[in-house]
Design an enzyme around this catalytic site. Structure first.
Site, PDB file in Angstrom:
ATOM      1  N   HIS A 262      -5.884  23.452   5.054  1.00  0.00           N
ATOM      2  CA  HIS A 262      -4.770  22.722   4.458  1.00  0.00           C
ATOM      3  C   HIS A 262      -3.798  23.685   3.771  1.00  0.00           C
ATOM      4  O   HIS A 262      -2.587  23.669   4.039  1.00  0.00           O
ATOM      5  CB  HIS A 262      -5.328  21.715   3.446  1.00  0.00           C
ATOM      6  CG  HIS A 262      -4.295  20.900   2.744  1.00  0.00           C
ATOM      7  ND1 HIS A 262      -3.987  19.608   3.113  1.00  0.00           N
ATOM      8  CD2 HIS A 262      -3.492  21.183   1.686  1.00  0.00           C
ATOM      9  CE1 HIS A 262      -3.038  19.141   2.314  1.00  0.00           C
ATOM     10  NE2 HIS A 262      -2.725  20.080   1.427  1.00  0.00           N
ATOM     11  N   GLU A 263      -4.336  24.544   2.917  1.00  0.00           N
ATOM     12  CA  GLU A 263      -3.463  25.467   2.181  1.00  0.00           C
ATOM     13  C   GLU A 263      -2.854  26.512   3.111  1.00  0.00           C
ATOM     14  O   GLU A 263      -1.732  26.982   2.872  1.00  0.00           O
ATOM     15  CB  GLU A 263      -4.232  26.125   1.040  1.00  0.00           C
ATOM     16  CG  GLU A 263      -4.826  25.158   0.020  1.00  0.00           C
ATOM     17  CD  GLU A 263      -3.816  24.190  -0.578  1.00  0.00           C
ATOM     18  OE1 GLU A 263      -2.612  24.517  -0.617  1.00  0.00           O
ATOM     19  OE2 GLU A 263      -4.226  23.094  -1.004  1.00  0.00           O
ATOM     20  N   HIS A 266       0.370  25.160   4.401  1.00  0.00           N
ATOM     21  CA  HIS A 266       1.436  25.425   3.437  1.00  0.00           C
ATOM     22  C   HIS A 266       1.903  26.873   3.540  1.00  0.00           C
ATOM     23  O   HIS A 266       3.104  27.163   3.557  1.00  0.00           O
ATOM     24  CB  HIS A 266       0.912  25.200   2.005  1.00  0.00           C
ATOM     25  CG  HIS A 266       0.819  23.776   1.579  1.00  0.00           C
ATOM     26  ND1 HIS A 266       1.912  22.930   1.543  1.00  0.00           N
ATOM     27  CD2 HIS A 266      -0.233  23.044   1.125  1.00  0.00           C
ATOM     28  CE1 HIS A 266       1.528  21.737   1.098  1.00  0.00           C
ATOM     29  NE2 HIS A 266       0.238  21.783   0.844  1.00  0.00           N
ATOM     30  N   GLU A 301       4.054  19.366   2.673  1.00  0.00           N
ATOM     31  CA  GLU A 301       2.766  18.716   2.913  1.00  0.00           C
ATOM     32  C   GLU A 301       2.573  18.400   4.391  1.00  0.00           C
ATOM     33  O   GLU A 301       1.441  18.372   4.881  1.00  0.00           O
ATOM     34  CB  GLU A 301       2.665  17.445   2.069  1.00  0.00           C
ATOM     35  CG  GLU A 301       1.269  16.886   1.932  1.00  0.00           C
ATOM     36  CD  GLU A 301       0.309  17.808   1.180  1.00  0.00           C
ATOM     37  OE1 GLU A 301      -0.920  17.640   1.353  1.00  0.00           O
ATOM     38  OE2 GLU A 301       0.783  18.689   0.431  1.00  0.00           O
TER      39      GLU A 301
END
Length: 509
Positions: A262-263, A266, A301
């Protein structure tokens, strides 16, 4: 040229904000607990210095000259957009008293340690005074910024420009309409096996495997690193130093892996911003006073949710990487097939914790937070009554009985401690954007899905860089979506994705 002067002065604003981000990263990863009070003052000093430089006579003179220099360029040119964004930011910040910004920044740093203690002890009363003050400060900010219908609109403007409380209510209603029947069907279906997710997974092994997977999808560790923290986050100090964090539970491996993926989503957004935009307003959020290349928090996101869910939780991903995860944890997953693993990591079950929620129930967590935030801001909900309201909303939306106020309750998220009231809508906006972008990428370019099926993530990453990341903050969120997908924010691809995926996993009619 006056335009060059504007770039030079705004570059100094970016430098100050990046310095603040370094201190924030340290505070959330390495800093000893005793440093919280002085760190809050350091961060406040940098934020106020950045704001003062942004609103200075020097900046205004450079802006006036730059306006003349770029007058003949197209409205959506980088130069015109930079001039427009600086002018908008000056107008915004001159409405907010400097002392209010200082109070908010100081509290946003010092309250983090208070929140962490309250969360650990599951005692809301420890955090309630700080949150009460933070809500009061945000109300003052909403009044200073100005709004037409609801004070929450002014606060969301910082994170997702154009989003309103009324518009969000309509969007949530459409999602509930599409998702609740699916949740109910799944509740009556046979559950996938998931016992293997809760076995013993050594911490060092989890971190090594998580980092390996982020590198496979394209996270550049020559310009980044992975660390552990209480609440995972990504932060960039220009595109050349973009760091990510995750958290580890020795007996629940998905937390570290999908947190890192997830990160990394980003991070790849920031690493993909056009190098020409470095230290310019097109890589600086001058409204939120944050050095970031993403055009909105929801757009940001979208990249994390796309890589986490559409790629990392896909059947193709585990057809390609099951041998990798077996090798990372020798003997632990020998009795688990690729299909069992895929179904297990995508099981849908109402849960207490947002960051551990499955794709299908995740947005209900967002709805709870947005609706309670709006009520706190407009005064219809007292902070003292927040835990009771939280527990009731979680029962209403997810059917769960919250055990306490700590890690599984109202204190689970870090956002309120840092003053980020108005940002939770970004997570649902990101989910919707992720599906919209992924559908367009794979439909217009069938070779992208073929590559994903073979474990090659470069074509998708390149498409996202070309259509999203490289533009930095040049285009608005909906302009970006229009250019990439041909339409503004549209929840239908997201609902179709959820229906298709979960109907398959649970063998629904």
């Amino acid at each position: 040229m006056s335009y060059d002067n504007l770039i030079e002065v705004t570059g100094r604003v970016n430098d100050l904000l990046n310095a603040g981000s370094v201190l924030s990263w340290d505070a959330r990863t390495m800093m000893p607990k005793g440093g919280a009070e002085t760190r809050s003052k350091q961060l406040a000093t940098l934020a106020v210095a950045a704001r003062n430089l942004l609103c200075s006579d020097e900046m205004k003179r450079a802006l006036d000259g730059a306006s003349s220099d770029v007058a003949g360029k197209p409205e959506d040119s980088p130069e015109q957009r930079i001039v427009a964004q600086v002018r908008e930011a000056i107008d915004y910040h001159e409405r907010i008293p400097t002392e209010l910004l200082r109070r908010k920044t100081e509290l946003g740093s010092s309250a983090h340690e208070v929140w962490a203690e309250a969360r650990e002890k599951a005692d809301f009363s420890i955090f309630a005074p700080a949150l009460t003050t933070m809500v009061d400060i945000n109300r003052e900010m909403a009044q200073a910024i100005g709004y037409k219908d609801h004070p929450y609109d002014a606060l969301m403007y910082r994170f997702e420009p154009g989003t309103t409380n009324a518009g969000l209510a309509k969007l949530f209603a459409r999602l509930r309409e599409g998702m609740i029947p699916l949740v109910r069907e799944i509740g009556e279906a046979e559950k996938p096996r998931s016992d293997f997710l809760f076995r013993d997974y050594p911490v060092d092994g989890q971190m090594a495997f998580a980092l390996n997977m982020t590198k496979k999808i394209g996270y550049d560790t020559d310009r980044g690193r992975l660390d552990t923290t209480v609440h995972p986050f990504e932060v960039s100090f220009t595109r050349n130093d973009v760091r990510i964090t995750t958290r580890v539970n020795r007996n629940y491996m998905p937390m570290s892996l999908f947190g890192a993926l997830h990160e990394a989503g980003h991070a790849m957004y920031e690493q993909g911003v056009d190098p020409a935009y470095t230290r310019t307003p097109l890589a600086t959020d001058l409204i939120s006073l944050y050095a970031v290349g993403g055009v909105s928090f929801g757009a940001h996101e979208s990249q994390s949710r796309l890589w986490e869910n559409h790629v990392g939780r896909s059947r193709a991903f585990w057809n390609n990487h099951m041998d990798d995860i077996r090798a990372a944890y020798p003997g632990t997953l020998d009795d688990v097939s690729e299909e069992e693993f895929y179904r297990g990591i995508n099981r849908s079950q109402p849960s207490f914790v947002r960051v551990e929620a499955d794709e299908l129930t995740y947005d209900f967590h967002v709805m709870v937070r947005c609706e309670l935030e709006a009520k706190m801001v407009d005064g219809s909900l007292d902070v003292a009554d927040l835990p009771e309201a939280w527990n009731a909303a979680m029962k209403d939306y997810l059917g769960v009985h919250v055990p306490d106020d700590g890690k599984e309750g109202v204190l689970q998220d870090v956002h309120w401690s840092s003053g980020q009231i108005g940002t939770f809508c970004n997570y649902t906006v990101g989910n919707i954007m992720a599906a919209q972008l992924f559908d367009t990428a794979t439909e217009k370019n069938p070779g992208i899905q073929t590559a994903l099926d073979g474990g090659d993530y470069t074509p998708l990453r390149n498409w996202l860089t070309d259509n999203v990341a490289q533009h930095g903050r040049r285009f608005t969120r909906d302009e970006l979506l229009e250019k990439a997908t041909g339409r503004p924010l549209d929840p239908e691809p997201y609902l179709a994705h959820l229906t298709r995926k979960y109907s398959d996993i649970y063998a629904l009619a």
